[in-house]
Design an enzyme around this catalytic site. Structure first.
Site, PDB file in Angstrom:
ATOM      1  N   SER A 117       0.966  -1.190  -0.136  1.00 21.23           N
ATOM      2  CA  SER A 117       0.009  -0.039  -0.022  1.00 21.23           C
ATOM      3  C   SER A 117       0.917   1.390   0.018  1.00 21.23           C
ATOM      4  CB  SER A 117      -0.907   0.010   1.266  1.00 21.23           C
ATOM      5  OG  SER A 117      -1.638   1.293   1.452  1.00 21.23           O
ATOM      6  N   TYR A 141      -2.037   0.332   9.912  1.00 22.36           N
ATOM      7  CA  TYR A 141      -2.377  -0.342   8.727  1.00 22.36           C
ATOM      8  C   TYR A 141      -1.154  -0.392   7.709  1.00 22.36           C
ATOM      9  CZ  TYR A 141      -3.491  -0.998   3.940  1.00 22.36           C
ATOM     10  OH  TYR A 141      -3.733  -1.312   2.448  1.00 22.36           O
ATOM     11  N   LYS A 145       1.843  -2.687   6.531  1.00 22.06           N
ATOM     12  CA  LYS A 145       2.210  -3.096   5.103  1.00 22.06           C
ATOM     13  C   LYS A 145       3.776  -3.097   4.980  1.00 22.06           C
ATOM     14  CE  LYS A 145      -1.648  -4.452   3.088  1.00 22.06           C
ATOM     15  NZ  LYS A 145      -1.675  -5.679   2.345  1.00 22.06           N
TER      16      LYS A 145
END
Length: 319
Positions: A117, A141, A145
């Site tokens: 991402s 998040y 990643k």
């Protein structure tokens, strides 16, 4: 040649599954259906219901199928929610990736394409993000990643794992009306749901230093994204050199205002979006370069903004 697609019943993963089939490769899907949909997986594609946290299930799956590589799309993808649920996010995205890599190593599977991402960059203060832009994730998040990328790199050094990671921002559109974005947090579903419910979509701030005052972002079509996942798998299978990471970026971006105007044109529903206050931390512009991916992974923006909106709208109405 068989490629296991983790999260292959999700919005992005299901498009990757179809792209693999169209390229003459055989997809195999594992998904726990926490956010995916069984009906997104074609009937002729074998489906394993379960989590990548289940190492025994992964081992059995690898034992029962002649898997050549993995396209790892499964994950908890809600950046905002991850702030409230960091442990869940790390369990799904970090522990899950580690369990998957361990099962791959035990089975002798040495190729993986990782769906990463652009959240790893945070909010960079540059006009155009490249792969060398400093990483400064601002949510669990994004951090998860980035850790996933580290795990691949470490396993590459330790065990010769062939790997690459694909970073991208906002994925929209549909490659077929049978697959749609069902996220409760993404812009297109939020706008379509508001219009269908008779509500007015919102824009967070219109006083940014951009051409129309609204934020400019990278929006890419999911079918274009899927093509590059397959291209990456092909390069790994052929033993071709790949970069450790690639940005799948538009190079110029579009504004939220442009999206709203295009939505009105495509849907035939006239509306003036409600302007609300800026969200804290929202930069005026975040756009990534896709030059390296264009060189190696057949990356290009094949779809216009109107294509993105109209295909997503067709899929939403087909639901």
């Amino acid at each position: 040649m068989t490629w296991l697609v983790t999260g292959g019943a999700g919005y992005i993963g299901a498009h990757v599954v179809r792209a693999l089939g169209e390229a003459g490769l055989e997809p195999l899907v594992i998904d726990d259906l926490s956010s995916g949909h069984r009906e997104f997986v074609p009937a002729d594609v074998e489906f394993v219901h379960g989590s990548i946290l289940d190492g025994e299930l992964l081992s059995r799956t690898f034992e029962e199928h002649d898997v050549d590589g993995v396209i790892h799309v499964a994950g908890f993808k809600y950046a905002g929610v991850s702030v409230q649920q960091p442990l869940h996010t790390y369990a799904q995205n970090v522990t899950g990736t580690a369990v998957l890599l361990a099962a791959m190593a035990d089975a002798g599977i040495g190729r993986i394409v990782f769906s990463s991402s652009a959240a790893v960059y945070g909010t960079p203060d540059v006009d155009l993000v490249t792969e060398s832009t400093p990483k400064n994730p601002q949510s669990p998040y994004g951090e998860s990643k980035l850790i996933g990328e580290w795990l691949l790199a470490d396993q590459g050094r330790a065990a010769g794992l062939a790997h690459t990671a694909l970073r991208y921002f906002n994925v929209v559109g549909s490659g077929t009306p049978q697959i749609r974005d069902t996220s409760p947090h993404n812009l297109f579903p939020l706008v379509f749901d508001a219009l269908l419910d008779g509500r007015t979509p919102r824009i967070n701030g219109d006083d940014y230093p951009t051409p129309d005052g609204t934020c400019v972002r990278d929006y890419i079509h999911v079918a274009d994204l899927a093509v590059s996942h397959v291209a990456a798998a092909r390069r790994l299978a052929a033993g071709d050199a790949v970069e450790a990471v690639y940005n799948l970026g538009s190079g110029d971006g579009v504004s939220v205002g442009e999206i709203m105007r295009t939505v009105a044109e495509v849907t035939g529903i006239a509306f003036a979006p409600e302007i609300t206050a800026r969200r804290s931390g929202d930069p005026a512009r975040i756009v990534a370069s896709g030059d390296l991916a264009a060189r190696d992974l057949d990356w290009s923006m094949r779809h216009s903004l109107r294509d993105m909106v109209s295909s997503a709208w067709d899929a939403r109405r087909a639901a």
